[in-house]
Every structure is written in C-alpha cells, then in structure tokens.
Design a protein around this motif. Sequence first.
Motif, PDB file in Angstrom:
ATOM      1  N   CYS A   1      31.434 -46.821  -5.187  1.00 16.87           N
ATOM      2  CA  CYS A   1      31.824 -46.146  -6.426  1.00 16.87           C
ATOM      3  C   CYS A   1      32.117 -44.693  -6.118  1.00 16.87           C
ATOM      4  CB  CYS A   1      30.725 -46.208  -7.481  1.00 16.87           C
ATOM      5  SG  CYS A   1      31.126 -45.217  -8.933  1.00 16.87           S
TER       6      CYS A   1
ATOM      7  N   LYS B   1      24.347 -46.622  -1.875  1.00 12.57           N
ATOM      8  CA  LYS B   1      24.392 -45.341  -1.180  1.00 12.57           C
ATOM      9  C   LYS B   1      23.187 -45.128  -0.280  1.00 12.57           C
ATOM     10  CE  LYS B   1      27.739 -42.747  -3.649  1.00 12.57           C
ATOM     11  NZ  LYS B   1      28.044 -41.790  -4.717  1.00 12.57           N
TER      12      LYS B   1
ATOM     13  N   ASP C   1      20.014 -45.274 -10.339  1.00  9.68           N
ATOM     14  CA  ASP C   1      20.298 -43.845 -10.217  1.00  9.68           C
ATOM     15  C   ASP C   1      21.800 -43.620 -10.413  1.00  9.68           C
ATOM     16  OD1 ASP C   1      19.804 -41.170  -9.673  1.00  9.68           O
ATOM     17  OD2 ASP C   1      20.293 -41.430  -7.547  1.00  9.68           O
ATOM     18  N   VAL C   2      22.172 -42.528 -11.031  1.00 10.36           N
ATOM     19  CA  VAL C   2      23.549 -42.146 -11.354  1.00 10.36           C
ATOM     20  C   VAL C   2      24.152 -43.058 -12.438  1.00 10.36           C
ATOM     21  CG1 VAL C   2      25.852 -41.532 -10.504  1.00 10.36           C
ATOM     22  CG2 VAL C   2      23.865 -41.293  -8.989  1.00 10.36           C
ATOM     23  N   CYS C   3      24.161 -44.367 -12.196  1.00 14.42           N
ATOM     24  CA  CYS C   3      24.735 -45.284 -13.194  1.00 14.42           C
ATOM     25  C   CYS C   3      24.085 -45.086 -14.559  1.00 14.42           C
ATOM     26  CB  CYS C   3      24.570 -46.733 -12.765  1.00 14.42           C
ATOM     27  SG  CYS C   3      25.445 -47.121 -11.254  1.00 14.42           S
TER      28      CYS C   3
ATOM     29  N   ARG D   1      28.269 -47.688 -17.977  1.00 14.65           N
ATOM     30  CA  ARG D   1      27.215 -48.558 -17.451  1.00 14.65           C
ATOM     31  C   ARG D   1      27.137 -49.950 -18.082  1.00 14.65           C
ATOM     32  NH1 ARG D   1      25.096 -44.494 -20.317  1.00 14.65           N
ATOM     33  NH2 ARG D   1      23.594 -44.899 -21.990  1.00 14.65           N
TER      34      ARG D   1
ATOM     35  N   CYS E   1      25.858 -42.757 -16.616  1.00 13.41           N
ATOM     36  CA  CYS E   1      27.306 -42.971 -16.652  1.00 13.41           C
ATOM     37  C   CYS E   1      27.693 -43.719 -17.920  1.00 13.41           C
ATOM     38  CB  CYS E   1      27.724 -43.782 -15.425  1.00 13.41           C
ATOM     39  SG  CYS E   1      29.470 -44.224 -15.420  1.00 13.41           S
TER      40      CYS E   1
ATOM     41  N   LYS F   1      21.720 -51.675 -15.132  1.00 11.89           N
ATOM     42  CA  LYS F   1      22.337 -50.368 -14.892  1.00 11.89           C
ATOM     43  C   LYS F   1      21.438 -49.220 -15.351  1.00 11.89           C
ATOM     44  CE  LYS F   1      26.600 -50.862 -13.174  1.00 11.89           C
ATOM     45  NZ  LYS F   1      26.948 -50.277 -11.872  1.00 11.89           N
TER      46      LYS F   1
ATOM     47  N   ASP G   1      28.103 -54.269 -11.400  1.00 12.30           N
ATOM     48  CA  ASP G   1      27.270 -53.590 -10.410  1.00 12.30           C
ATOM     49  C   ASP G   1      27.486 -54.194  -9.020  1.00 12.30           C
ATOM     50  OD1 ASP G   1      25.298 -51.651  -9.813  1.00 12.30           O
ATOM     51  OD2 ASP G   1      23.857 -53.273  -9.544  1.00 12.30           O
TER      52      ASP G   1
ATOM     53  N   SER H   1      19.688 -47.308  -5.908  1.00 13.92           N
ATOM     54  CA  SER H   1      20.699 -46.252  -5.746  1.00 13.92           C
ATOM     55  C   SER H   1      22.087 -46.739  -6.159  1.00 13.92           C
ATOM     56  CB  SER H   1      20.690 -45.717  -4.316  1.00 13.92           C
ATOM     57  OG  SER H   1      20.973 -46.741  -3.399  1.00 13.92           O
ATOM     58  N   GLN H   2      22.973 -45.762  -6.359  1.00 16.05           N
ATOM     59  CA  GLN H   2      24.322 -46.039  -6.878  1.00 16.05           C
ATOM     60  C   GLN H   2      25.133 -46.910  -5.906  1.00 16.05           C
ATOM     61  OE1 GLN H   2      26.766 -42.548  -6.934  1.00 16.05           O
ATOM     62  NE2 GLN H   2      28.205 -43.336  -8.464  1.00 16.05           N
TER      63      GLN H   2
END
Lengths: 320, 360
Positions: free
Chosen positions: B325, B313, B294-296, B302, B299, B290, B307, B320-321
Amino acid sequence: MILIITNNEDASTNDVIDWLDFYDADFFRINASDIFNYKNFCIYIDNYDDTKIIINNREINLKEINSIWYRRWGYSFNKEYNDIQISSSLQTEFKDISNYLFRLFKNIPSINVIEDFQLDKLTQLEYAKKAGLLIPDTLVSNKRSNCYDFIDSESSYITKPLKAKIYLQKGNDTYLNYTSQIDKNKLPIEDYFFPCLIQKEITKDIEIRTFILDKKCYSMAIFSQSDNQTKVDFRNYNLEKPNRHVPYKLPDEIEEKLLLFMEYVNLNCGSIDIILSKDSEYYFLEVNPVGQFGMVSIPCNYCIEEKIALKLIEFDKNGK
Amino acid sequence: MNIKLHSNCIPIKGYYRSIIIDLQRKTYYFIPNSMFEIIQQFTKKRITEIKKLYTEEESKIIDEYINFLFSNDLCFYYNDVNEDYFSPLSFDYKSPSKITNAIISVKSNSIIVNKIVEQLDKLGCKAIQIQMLDNIDINELENISHCFNDSRIRDIQLLFPYNEYLEKENLLKLLETNHRITKLFVFGAPNSEIIFLDEYRKFPVYLTKQKIENYSFCGNIHPQNFTCNMSFFIESQFYNTCLNRKVCIDTNGNIKNCPNMQKTYGNIQDTTLTEAILKQGFKDYWFIKKDDIDVCQDCEFRHICTDCRAFIKDPENIYSQPSKCSYNPYIAKWEGQEGWISVEEWRKDNKYNQNRVVES
Ligand code: SF4
C-alpha cells in the motif's frame, strides 16, 4: 423431513437451502418441472395398498414429512407447445395433479400456502379493515355512473386488476395491465362495462414493504424519486439511480394490527405493501403470500433466509 | 424538519478526510472532516440549531454540504412523527458458509481439483480461484470446469499462462457452457489488455504481460481493487477483508490461509479441509480487522479496502500496514502524487501518538 415445493430457477430457494445445509437439516426439494422432465414421477392408487408417490426419483413417505415450505409452484407450457388450447389443457391437468398433492400435505405444518388458496384483494381489504388498519376507498363496478360518482375531483384515483396479469401481444405492440391513474372524464362511454376496480390514491410519503414470518415484521422503506423531487427542489435528479431501500421499523401499534390481519387470513408468512401517507397515516394495500423476501432481506441485512430455514427446522423437530 | 443520512449511506472518518460510502449504489464520495462532524450532529439537532453554533460564513458552507448530500441522494428530510422509525442498518455478519472462498494452485492436472470440490461444497464455499502454473490446453480447462458440474460453487475464476494455441472460439464455448466461470486471467501474454470473446462484450479475458511462477503478484492495494458493497462493508466491521473464511491449497497440496504465507495446516493428501481449518491458529487471521491494523485504522478507506496479511511493512508486527500500500492517510496522498511523503516520514515530523488517532 422438510419438503420444499418450488420451481427450479428460483434463486431464493437456493439461499434458504444454504442455511438448511449449514444447520445439517434433513430436506428434500421438488420443483414443478420435476413432474414433466426426465425424472421419475408416479402416483399409484389401487384397491389393496396405500397410495405410492414418487417425485424427483424419490418415494415420498407422508409420515416422514413434518415441515413444508411452499415457495413457488408453476410451469408454463406455452413455450413448448405454442398453442393456447393445448397448453391450457395441459395446465388444467397439471393443476389437478398439484391439487391432489397439496391436499395430501394439507395438515403438515408449513410456511406459506399454495397460490390456489390465496385470498382475493377485496377480502384482504375487508380483513385489514377488521384488524383496524386503514385502507384506500375502493370500488368495483360495471356501471359508468357509479364510477363517475365515486371519483371526486379533489383526489386522484387509480385502477388496477384484481388479480389477473394480462400480457397481450398484438402485432408489434405489447399491452400490460399495470396500475394506472384514472381520469373521471376519460371513463369508457358505455353505460355498462366489465367490472373494474377503482381505488383512491394515497399521496405517499414513502412506500413500505413488510415481510412477515412467524409473527415478526421485517420492514423496508422505499423512497420513490418523484416524491423526493417535489419535496426538495434544489437538486437535479439522476433518474438512473434506483429508489432508496432502507430498513424501517413500523410503530408497534401498526405491527400488532398487521399480525392480527395475518391471523384473520390464516397466513404465517407474507409480504405486505403499505403506504405511509403525507399526513403520516399507514395504509394497507395488499398482501402477497409468496413475496420476494430477498428484496427486503438483502438491502436491510435482515437475513430472512436463515429465519425461514430455522422455522422449517423447528417444524421438523416438533414433528419427530 | 430535520435531516438524516439514509442508513445505507455511511460516513467513515479518516485522519485527513472522510468518505461517505453509498452501500446501495456501490460508490463512495470524499468529504472533508468538517462535514463529517456536521453530519454527526444531524442525529441530535435540527439544522437551524446546528447553524446557530456557527458563524454566518460557516452556515453557508453547511448549506453547501446539505446541498451536496441531497444532490447525491444520500439523505432525506423527516418529520418528528416518524423520526424513530428509520432504523439503522444492522452490522451483523451472517453467512451460511464455513468457508466462503478458496484459492487453489495446481500443476497441470485436474485430479486435485476433483478431490477437493466435494470438500469445499460441504463447507459451503461459493467462490474459487484456480491458478494453473503449467501450460494448459482447452481440454484441461474443460476437465477442470467439469469438476464443478454438481457442486454449489457459483463463481469460478481461472488463471493460466498464455498459450497461443488456445483459440478464442474454444474459450467462448467454455464460458457459454459453464456459467459459473466468471473470470479468465491470462499471464505471460504478449500485451496487457482486456479482450472480449464475444461481440456483446459479455465475456472478457484479462491478459497481462506479467509472468507468474507463484502467487506473489497478489496483495496490491489500489483504489481499483476497492470493494464498495454491503456484504464487504459489514464483513469488514469484524473480520479480515481478505482472509476471513478463505482457504488455500498451494502447488504442493499444503493447506494454508494464503498461498503467500509460510504456515501450513496439513497436506490435502492426508488432511481434509474441514480438519485443517479447525486446527489451532488457522482462524486467527480471520479476526484481524482493519480497525486493528496500524495506519489502516486511521484511513478513510478501511471498510472498502481488501487487506493483505502476507505482505506487511513490519513482518514482526502482524498488525502492521500492508506493504503493497502506498497510501498515506495522514496527508491523503498516494505515492506519486505531489507532496506525498511516506507514513514513516510523516510520523517522524508529527510526533505520532501511538494511541489511535481516529475514533471509529
Ligand atoms: S492504509 Fe490500509 S486501508 Fe488505507 S488504502 Fe492502505 S491498506 Fe487500505
């Protein structure tokens, strides 16, 4: 080959076996129930040949076994026979068969010892003291006045069995003899009674459980609730929450003394109960050679299961 | 006197807020990032010293924080004598299993299951999910579960389509005699509900109206699917929380990381699972943690969030995320909550810095 001596419902055995498999070890498991259930068991002794032993459908060749793990070994006949006399006779027979087997294995390198060779609590305390560890003041006596004099009013005292776990069922009531506090004024009124053990209670900060394997200590601190409550009064405690179990590292000096103790009592593996007192002293309580390492290993992520497997494999390699 | 968090209570900082994960009690608590900062200082300073750095008003808040920690039993007082002895929890991930879990999709026969049980055993696999796509009767369910009688797999989950001829009693008997079966999922049912097979509510069956033709129902990111425990948390430090040590076999017998991924590593007809996982690339996904995503990586969830690398995305960017989610960690809101905007929108407005926002 590694021989594992255990009971069939023991989950910790499976966890160690997973690691033995991972390392492609050569092992054979026998369960106490293999002696009675529908698996070939046989000891054959005659005037001409070497003794032949078959357990769990397999012939045991002593020369092949280089490594043994005594995990557990026991069987209860009560359920099947529901008669104390029969089950205790069967128990005696079973003991004798077991003793014979374990005597054969005696000189093979092993982890743990079998329960029959375990030390009594008093010897443990003596050796702990000899190793330089602090122990709680302890009295075993059958005389009321001795007990009365031993208990001073400043401290609190506990009583617990030396070894036997008693589980009594009388009508609808069940009686267990667990550790309990003892009051000077509530001693039995008789002048003499069956000898009992009385120990000065150490006011604890935390309890520590130390698993020792092959000269290494794996310790875990146990925070008990009532204790925290007295320390911190502004919280409302949820009693359903279990005690905290977290990794702990004993001071080197204490670890050295524990290892010396293990040497004195001739154990290479065991689980030791320790109390860290309010005045920051470590007190030795007792060692349990067949202690549940899972309860230390899992919460502290020590992976003791793998370490046991590796030690067994090492014995096996050295024997080849 | 000083304060320390128990070593199995671990604060994780997110972009907008943080959580404390209680690994022993398998739960987590939201805390503001300001509290995270204070907790970081516990290791270096006494409470009295920390308070000196703040105004009186702020000190009161610090007291509240400490009160919160104590009332949830997340911390303890210690004295200087034993300060060093409370060691941190090791994050070493150790497993005797080369494969820990498997997903198999089958079309109405147990032959394929039979064939791979031995292979999974050899790899040390402990958990398996079997998805049956065709209509199935109780005999077939029994046959499949019998395949595991001599195996060391401890956890079997069965997914199968709704069939009105499947009797509750028969299912109960199946579960009572096969303790390894831990979950039954039934698809295409008249209602989505959980029913219990026994009066003690020991054996639940999860029914859903959704029909399944494939595995695309998987990969949803939702707090309900968070896993709050020690082994998951530790695995998440270095490994992917879905794909690490997983192997899948689709209905055509193709061996994959995930039923929803295209890439195959051979067919079970001519390739063993051991051979497949040794092929180049098979283990690549295992190491996407995680903190790399990206993004995670920004977060707070995480280390408790499963996952998904199949539905992401940006298919061009394997980091990528997960696309299923709908959480935006930059504002700590799930889609549907008031004030929610997507991560993309938020980033446009906030000139998102490509460098990692949250230090781990
Ligand atoms: S942003 Fe990532 S870690 Fe957070 S909830 Fe979504 S998928 Fe899970």
